[in-house]
Design a protein around this motif. Structure first.
Motif, PDB file in Angstrom:
ATOM      1  N   SER A  76       0.649  -1.034  -0.006  1.00 48.45           N
ATOM      2  CA  SER A  76      -0.041   0.284  -0.086  1.00 48.45           C
ATOM      3  C   SER A  76       0.986   1.277  -0.157  1.00 48.45           C
ATOM      4  O   SER A  76       1.777   1.402   0.823  1.00 48.45           O
ATOM      5  CB  SER A  76      -0.744   0.042   1.222  1.00 48.45           C
ATOM      6  OG  SER A  76      -1.746  -1.178   1.260  1.00 48.45           O
ATOM      7  N   GLY A  78       0.954   5.699   0.035  1.00 48.63           N
ATOM      8  CA  GLY A  78       0.113   6.602   0.680  1.00 48.63           C
ATOM      9  C   GLY A  78      -0.928   6.992  -0.127  1.00 48.63           C
ATOM     10  O   GLY A  78      -2.205   7.492   0.079  1.00 48.63           O
ATOM     11  N   TYR A  82      -6.532   5.482   2.916  1.00 49.01           N
ATOM     12  CA  TYR A  82      -6.252   4.803   3.954  1.00 49.01           C
ATOM     13  C   TYR A  82      -7.565   4.200   4.792  1.00 49.01           C
ATOM     14  O   TYR A  82      -7.533   4.025   5.982  1.00 49.01           O
ATOM     15  CB  TYR A  82      -5.938   5.795   4.997  1.00 49.01           C
ATOM     16  CG  TYR A  82      -4.581   6.538   4.632  1.00 49.01           C
ATOM     17  CD1 TYR A  82      -3.488   5.835   4.424  1.00 49.01           C
ATOM     18  CD2 TYR A  82      -4.598   7.791   3.756  1.00 49.01           C
ATOM     19  CE1 TYR A  82      -2.067   6.353   3.907  1.00 49.01           C
ATOM     20  CE2 TYR A  82      -3.254   8.119   3.660  1.00 49.01           C
ATOM     21  CZ  TYR A  82      -2.245   7.644   3.627  1.00 49.01           C
ATOM     22  OH  TYR A  82      -1.078   7.976   3.127  1.00 49.01           O
ATOM     23  N   LEU A  85      -7.377   1.509   7.297  1.00 43.04           N
ATOM     24  CA  LEU A  85      -6.855   1.557   8.661  1.00 43.04           C
ATOM     25  C   LEU A  85      -8.053   2.294   9.556  1.00 43.04           C
ATOM     26  O   LEU A  85      -7.756   2.514  10.929  1.00 43.04           O
ATOM     27  CB  LEU A  85      -5.746   2.712   8.637  1.00 43.04           C
ATOM     28  CG  LEU A  85      -4.655   2.690   7.481  1.00 43.04           C
ATOM     29  CD1 LEU A  85      -3.670   3.587   7.772  1.00 43.04           C
ATOM     30  CD2 LEU A  85      -4.107   1.277   7.900  1.00 43.04           C
ATOM     31  N   ASN A  86      -9.219   2.275   9.059  1.00 42.73           N
ATOM     32  CA  ASN A  86     -10.337   2.815   9.968  1.00 42.73           C
ATOM     33  C   ASN A  86     -10.603   2.107  11.284  1.00 42.73           C
ATOM     34  O   ASN A  86     -11.214   2.776  12.200  1.00 42.73           O
ATOM     35  CB  ASN A  86     -11.413   3.140   9.135  1.00 42.73           C
ATOM     36  CG  ASN A  86     -12.212   2.255   8.641  1.00 42.73           C
ATOM     37  OD1 ASN A  86     -11.890   0.876   9.001  1.00 42.73           O
ATOM     38  ND2 ASN A  86     -13.306   2.489   7.712  1.00 42.73           N
ATOM     39  N   ALA A  93      -2.707   3.770  13.221  1.00 42.36           N
ATOM     40  CA  ALA A  93      -3.133   4.365  12.047  1.00 42.36           C
ATOM     41  C   ALA A  93      -1.878   5.336  11.333  1.00 42.36           C
ATOM     42  O   ALA A  93      -1.592   5.438  10.444  1.00 42.36           O
ATOM     43  CB  ALA A  93      -4.489   4.734  11.804  1.00 42.36           C
ATOM     44  N   VAL A  97       0.186   5.321   8.398  1.00 48.92           N
ATOM     45  CA  VAL A  97       0.113   6.489   7.293  1.00 48.92           C
ATOM     46  C   VAL A  97       1.608   7.066   6.948  1.00 48.92           C
ATOM     47  O   VAL A  97       1.888   7.362   5.842  1.00 48.92           O
ATOM     48  CB  VAL A  97      -1.001   7.549   7.612  1.00 48.92           C
ATOM     49  CG1 VAL A  97      -0.853   8.754   6.948  1.00 48.92           C
ATOM     50  CG2 VAL A  97      -2.318   6.986   7.616  1.00 48.92           C
ATOM     51  N   ARG A 100       3.972   4.512   5.238  1.00 52.68           N
ATOM     52  CA  ARG A 100       3.473   4.693   3.772  1.00 52.68           C
ATOM     53  C   ARG A 100       3.710   5.909   3.117  1.00 52.68           C
ATOM     54  O   ARG A 100       3.990   5.667   2.003  1.00 52.68           O
ATOM     55  CB  ARG A 100       2.003   4.170   3.814  1.00 52.68           C
ATOM     56  CG  ARG A 100       1.489   2.741   4.127  1.00 52.68           C
ATOM     57  CD  ARG A 100       0.141   2.777   4.201  1.00 52.68           C
ATOM     58  NE  ARG A 100      -0.188   1.190   4.553  1.00 52.68           N
ATOM     59  CZ  ARG A 100      -1.539   0.919   4.750  1.00 52.68           C
ATOM     60  NH1 ARG A 100      -2.381   1.585   4.308  1.00 52.68           N
ATOM     61  NH2 ARG A 100      -1.810  -0.558   5.097  1.00 52.68           N
ATOM     62  N   ASN A 101       3.617   6.966   3.459  1.00 52.52           N
ATOM     63  CA  ASN A 101       3.789   8.151   2.722  1.00 52.52           C
ATOM     64  C   ASN A 101       5.091   8.431   2.451  1.00 52.52           C
ATOM     65  O   ASN A 101       5.554   9.032   1.512  1.00 52.52           O
ATOM     66  CB  ASN A 101       3.315   9.526   3.587  1.00 52.52           C
ATOM     67  CG  ASN A 101       1.670   9.522   3.668  1.00 52.52           C
ATOM     68  OD1 ASN A 101       1.200   8.950   2.660  1.00 52.52           O
ATOM     69  ND2 ASN A 101       1.199  10.330   4.511  1.00 52.52           N
TER      70      ASN A 101
END
Length: 103
Positions: A76, A78, A82, A85-86, A93, A97, A100-101
């Motif tokens: 995955s 960014g 997302y 991830l909720n 999370a 995030v 991944r970013n």
């Protein structure tokens, strides 16, 4: 004395928890997937959040030190969003995030 794979796993987990300032109540979200001896003096420890494809790989040396340049791998990115991830606590999370970013 050489660390055990269990020791190396715990050291790597504590290293990342300190790196991200993860509070005690959120640490249970991170698990040690694998810890294997490489050569004679260091381990590669694989960490994850169960149910997610993201993986962290940390080198732990026999003196208990971690290489601060750990590796993060995820299918995955960014830009993918997302939504997956909720269901996680916000701090967990945020870690995913952020990682991944950076990719």
């Amino acid at each position: 004395m050489l660390l055990t794979s269990t020791d190396a796993g715990q050291i790597a987990l504590e290293f990342l928890m300190a790196e991200w300032n993860v509070l005690e109540e959120n640490r249970e979200w991170f698990v040690i997937v694998n810890s294997r001896l490489i050569g004679q003096s260091w381990y590669i420890v694989e960490l994850a959040v169960p149910g997610f494809p993201d993986r962290w790989y940390v080198q732990v040396y026999d003196n208990g030190a971690c290489d601060p340049d750990y590796t993060f791998l995820s299918p995955s990115r960014g830009s993918d969003g997302y939504l997956d991830l909720n269901q996680l606590p916000s701090l967990v999370a945020e870690v995913l995030v952020s990682e991944r970013n950076v990719r």
